[in-house]
Write an enzyme that holds these catalytic residues in place. Structure first.
Site, PDB file in Angstrom:
ATOM      1  N   LYS A   1     -62.220  16.925  20.610  1.00 23.81           N
ATOM      2  CA  LYS A   1     -61.202  16.831  20.812  1.00 23.81           C
ATOM      3  C   LYS A   1     -60.271  17.515  22.122  1.00 23.81           C
ATOM      4  CE  LYS A   1     -62.672  21.677  21.727  1.00 23.81           C
ATOM      5  NZ  LYS A   1     -62.120  22.547  22.889  1.00 23.81           N
TER       6      LYS A   1
ATOM      7  N   GLY B   1     -69.236  32.235  27.359  1.00 25.15           N
ATOM      8  CA  GLY B   1     -70.774  33.124  26.906  1.00 25.15           C
ATOM      9  C   GLY B   1     -70.823  34.885  27.416  1.00 25.15           C
TER      10      GLY B   1
ATOM     11  N   ASN C   1     -58.143  20.657  29.201  1.00 25.66           N
ATOM     12  CA  ASN C   1     -57.436  19.353  28.637  1.00 25.66           C
ATOM     13  C   ASN C   1     -56.135  19.735  28.767  1.00 25.66           C
ATOM     14  OD1 ASN C   1     -60.383  18.452  28.628  1.00 25.66           O
ATOM     15  ND2 ASN C   1     -60.373  19.998  27.677  1.00 25.66           N
TER      16      ASN C   1
ATOM     17  N   THR D   1     -56.413  23.186  21.006  1.00 30.13           N
ATOM     18  CA  THR D   1     -57.029  22.328  21.947  1.00 30.13           C
ATOM     19  C   THR D   1     -55.573  21.223  22.277  1.00 30.13           C
ATOM     20  OG1 THR D   1     -58.515  22.268  21.362  1.00 30.13           O
ATOM     21  CG2 THR D   1     -57.952  21.497  23.444  1.00 30.13           C
TER      22      THR D   1
END
Length: 332
Positions: free
Chosen positions: A191, A14, A256, A248
């Site tokens: 993803k 954010g 991740n 990613t």
């Protein structure tokens, strides 16, 4: 966009989006749940907790009162974890005006239904305002530091998409527009699960060939589910699909991927999560499993990730299950 943009969620992502909009000359009001952190941001002009090396541009103003933000802003960008998305919408709903338009940069699926976040908005908000989603290959720290980035904004309302793109676009932050809400949301969710699987392979030392195969076959899985949900194929081979997937799966800034690396090295799941922090793909794996089953879509990589992350099989069993699968036809 003549009035300020309201960003709800003052974490790393954010704040990074607020910084990008500020560099684009867009007035921003930034709200978060931690009033102490917001006060420090207003005083120091930096989010020391999440992006300590990324000063806030002058157009960005931390706003401690949510009602004040809602009164000042017509366009709202939600940047909250997927697990908090519905509760955030329910908090906002009583105060929404006809002028409000709702966008989000949250990547994930609905924890309750396994559906898309746009379906949550359709269920919670009445009357339904214009909706939009921002997604693409983008790490918060790089956006905050002004490194070149390209993302996609999708909305059925083309004026809303254009307005949002203009609010964020400057020479270091390129924004493309789309009408494919489904595809952009799906690419940003799947993803995360595929990055865990790719990290496992790298943690096991399987090499670059295996990594490329997992990314490519993972994209094929995403496309199959996208077809079932009505996504446009080009979206899933663009920034919000393939672009975010490559990012990613290949860079250790991804939590991740780091979780997958830890599992591949033999670390316990709970200990790895405690060391890394929130890993969206863990929750998304189960939600994605339900979505794929509901639509009858075969997603073997995501399925093995789900089975491993829910403790049904070991890391080694998940790998063997994939390696022992019979070969198929060229991906569709």
């Amino acid at each position: 966009m003549s009035r300020p943009l309201g960003i709800i969620g003052a974490g790393a992502w954010g704040t990074a989006l607020a910084i990008a909009a500020g560099h684009a000359g867009q007035p921003v009001r930034l709200w978060g749940r931690d009033a102490t952190n917001l006060a420090a941001m207003a005083r120091d002009r930096v989010n020391r907790r999440n992006l300590p090396d990324c000063p806030l541009p002058d157009p960005v103003q931390p706003e401690p009162d949510l009602n004040t933000l809602l009164a000042a802003c017509d366009d709202l960008m939600l940047v909250v974890p997927s697990r908090a998305f519905e509760d955030t919408l329910r908090t906002l709903a009583p105060s929404l005006r006809p002028e409000h338009r709702i966008a989000w940069a949250t990547k994930g699926l609905d924890a309750a239904s396994g559906g898309l976040l746009s379906q949550v908005a359709e269920r919670v908000l009445s009357p339904l305002p214009p909706l939009a989603v921002l997604s693409g290959p983008s790490f918060a720290g790089e956006v905050g530091r002004g490194l070149p980035t390209a993302v996609t904004v999708a909305a059925k309302d083309s004026r809303f998409a254009d307005d949002l793109a203009a609010a964020f676009r400057y020479e270091r932050f390129r924004v493309y527009v789309s009408t494919d809400l489904v595809g952009v949301q799906l690419g940003g969710a799947v993803k995360n699960v595929l990055a865990i699987a790719t990290g496992v392979a790298d943690g096991l030392g399987f090499g670059a060939n295996a990594r490329a195969a997992l990314i490519t076959r993972g994209l094929a899985e995403t496309r199959r589910l996208g077809e079932a949900l009505g996504a446009e194929p080009d979206t899933l081979t663009g920034l919000a699909g393939m672009g975010d997937l490559i990012l990613t799966c290949t860079d250790d800034q991804s939590r991740n991927r780091r979780l997958g690396l830890a599992l591949g090295r033999g670390e316990e799941l709970e200990a790895a999560i405690n060391a890394i922090g929130t890993v969206e793909g863990v929750r998304t794996a189960e939600e994605l499993h339900r979505l794929a089953v509901r639509h009858g879509v075969e997603m073997p990589i995501c399925e093995q990730a789900y089975l491993r992350l829910t403790g049904r099989i070991s890391t080694r069993e998940a790998v063997e299950n994939l390696l022992l699968r019979p070969g198929g036809r060229q991906e569709q």
